[in-house]
Design an enzyme around this catalytic site. Structure first.
Site, PDB file in Angstrom:
ATOM      1  N   SER A 194       1.436  -1.360   0.043  1.00 49.94           N
ATOM      2  CA  SER A 194      -0.174   0.073   0.064  1.00 49.94           C
ATOM      3  C   SER A 194       0.623   1.266   0.137  1.00 49.94           C
ATOM      4  CB  SER A 194      -0.750  -0.332   1.264  1.00 49.94           C
ATOM      5  OG  SER A 194      -1.780   1.055   1.088  1.00 49.94           O
ATOM      6  N   TYR A 222      -5.193   7.440  -6.844  1.00 51.78           N
ATOM      7  CA  TYR A 222      -4.044   6.794  -5.909  1.00 51.78           C
ATOM      8  C   TYR A 222      -4.660   6.524  -4.416  1.00 51.78           C
ATOM      9  CZ  TYR A 222       0.733   5.025  -4.201  1.00 51.78           C
ATOM     10  OH  TYR A 222       1.741   4.822  -3.850  1.00 51.78           O
ATOM     11  N   LYS A 256      -5.384   2.364  -3.351  1.00 48.71           N
ATOM     12  CA  LYS A 256      -4.196   2.060  -1.585  1.00 48.71           C
ATOM     13  C   LYS A 256      -5.843   1.679  -0.595  1.00 48.71           C
ATOM     14  CE  LYS A 256      -0.508   1.897  -3.699  1.00 48.71           C
ATOM     15  NZ  LYS A 256       0.538   0.413  -4.289  1.00 48.71           N
TER      16      LYS A 256
END
Ligand code: NDP
Ligand code: VSD
Length: 324
Positions: free
Chosen positions: A172, A186, A190
């Site tokens: 992650s 993004y 994650k």
């Protein structure tokens, strides 16, 4: 005085009782995952964190395979690892977005004992400016690509003849614990890994497969060099709240996290603090860490509120300056 000593007596009795209770209830139970002579399969293993992981896994005596798209970068990585460790890694060229290609790789490769799903793309940009194509690319490679890897490799992992504990580690980012300016896509990709990891751990614990979720801060890699060319200044300002690391340091934390079967793997001091809060309802195998989380969560929340105060101040300042 008497009241004070009574209080300390109670604390003295309560603390060990609490530790004892936590040591009884923490689930899943602690586990050790050996790497020597195991098959470690690393996606994105041709660059940055993945390459550093491949080096370390090879040095630990594992059989290592790396997967990425570019044949040239894979070959270069293989040479570099051979030069440094004398060990040959197997290379596989495939795109994690292509499930059929991954299935073929899974058939060709030996059953995997430790799978590190590390590939990732990142383009820091305000959502108002970011093309939807780029949003989809980030979600596809980072999140759906991770599902593809797990779906392609899990059947053989479950059926492995090496019955020692196995592992699936997902890379992650601290931007997967905190939403950060410039990282809408993004961070979403994650954060998605956390839900995947928590649910998956419950599903595969019976196969003695243990999930780790790794949270690095900014890490010096070719990917970050590329990202920095166009990163919004506010992204860099906020990300700088957590110290930067070298790829090899992140690889070391990751390998240790996998070996100790840790579900959440923080990489630096800020990461430990973040883990205390964002670990929330996730599994905790260590009763000592569970204890630390219990007694420090309130004060760490306060520290985080101070960080938010400083981030929103930076954002305000930025806007008032750009208006002048
Ligand atoms: N560097 C940082 O600051 C941080 C990085 N991370 C995370 O760590 C991971 C690795 O990052 P980093 O080492 O910086 O990245 P790099 O850009 O240096 O390397 C990325 C690797 O992933 C591979 N890759 C990219 N897209 C695909 C794809 N579609 N299919 C298969 N392989 C692919 C690349 O090879 P190829 O292009 O040939 O396919 C390369 O091997 C990522 O998940 C990232 O989000 C987390 C926190 C901080
Ligand atoms: C008391 C609690 C302490 C709080 C500290 C909070 C720090 C948050 C910083 C987040 C940094 C995000 C970096 C993302 C890196 C990344 O993934 C990109 N480089 C893309 O690769």
């Amino acid at each position: 005085m008497a009241a004070l000593s009574l209080l300390s007596l109670i604390a003295l009795l309560l603390l060990p009782a609490l530790l004892l209770l936590l040591s009884i209830i923490v689930r899943p139970r602690p586990v050790r995952i050996p790497l020597k002579n195991r098959h470690v399969f690393i996606t994105g293993g041709s660059s940055g964190i993945g390459l550093a992981l491949a080096h370390r896994a090879a040095a630990e005596g594992a059989r290592v395979s790396i997967l990425a798209r570019s044949q040239a970068k894979l070959k270069e990585a293989r040479e570099a690892i051979r030069l440094a460790t004398g060990i040959d890694v197997a290379t596989f060229s495939a795109d994690v977005r292509d499930f059929d290609a991954l299935r073929r790789v899974a058939e060709e490769a030996e059953p995997v004992d430790v799978m590190v799903v590390n590939q990732g793309v990142f383009v820091a940009e305000e959502l108002a400016k970011q093309e939807l194509e780029v949003v989809k690319l980030i979600i596809d490679v980072n999140l759906i690509g991770s599902f593809n890897m797990i779906k392609a490799f899990l059947p053989a992992m479950k059926a492995r003849t090496d019955r020692r504990p196995a592992s699936i580690a997902l890379m992650s980012s601290q931007a997967g614990q905190v939403g950060i300016y410039g990282y809408t896509a993004y961070s979403a990709s994650k954060f998605g890994l956390q839900g995947l990891a928590e649910a998956l751990q419950q599903e595969i614990i019976a196969d003695d497969i243990h999930v780790s979720l790794v949270f690095p801060p900014d890490t010096d890699t070719p990917g970050l060099v590329e990202e920095n060319k166009r990163r919004p200044p506010l992204t860099s300002i906020i990300a700088a709240s957590s110290g930067a690391m070298k790829a090899d340091e992140v690889a070391e934390k990751t390998i240790n996290g996998i070996k100790s079967g840790s579900f959440i793997v923080p990489c630096n001091f800020e990461g430990y603090l973040l883990a205390i809060l964002t670990g929330g309802v996730s599994p905790q195998r260590s009763y000592v860490m569970a204890f630390v989380e219990m007694v420090s969560a309130g004060i760490v929340r306060l520290a985080c509120l101070f960080f938010q105060w400083s981030w929103y101040s930076s954002i305000e300042n930025w806007h008032s300056q750009s208006k002048q």
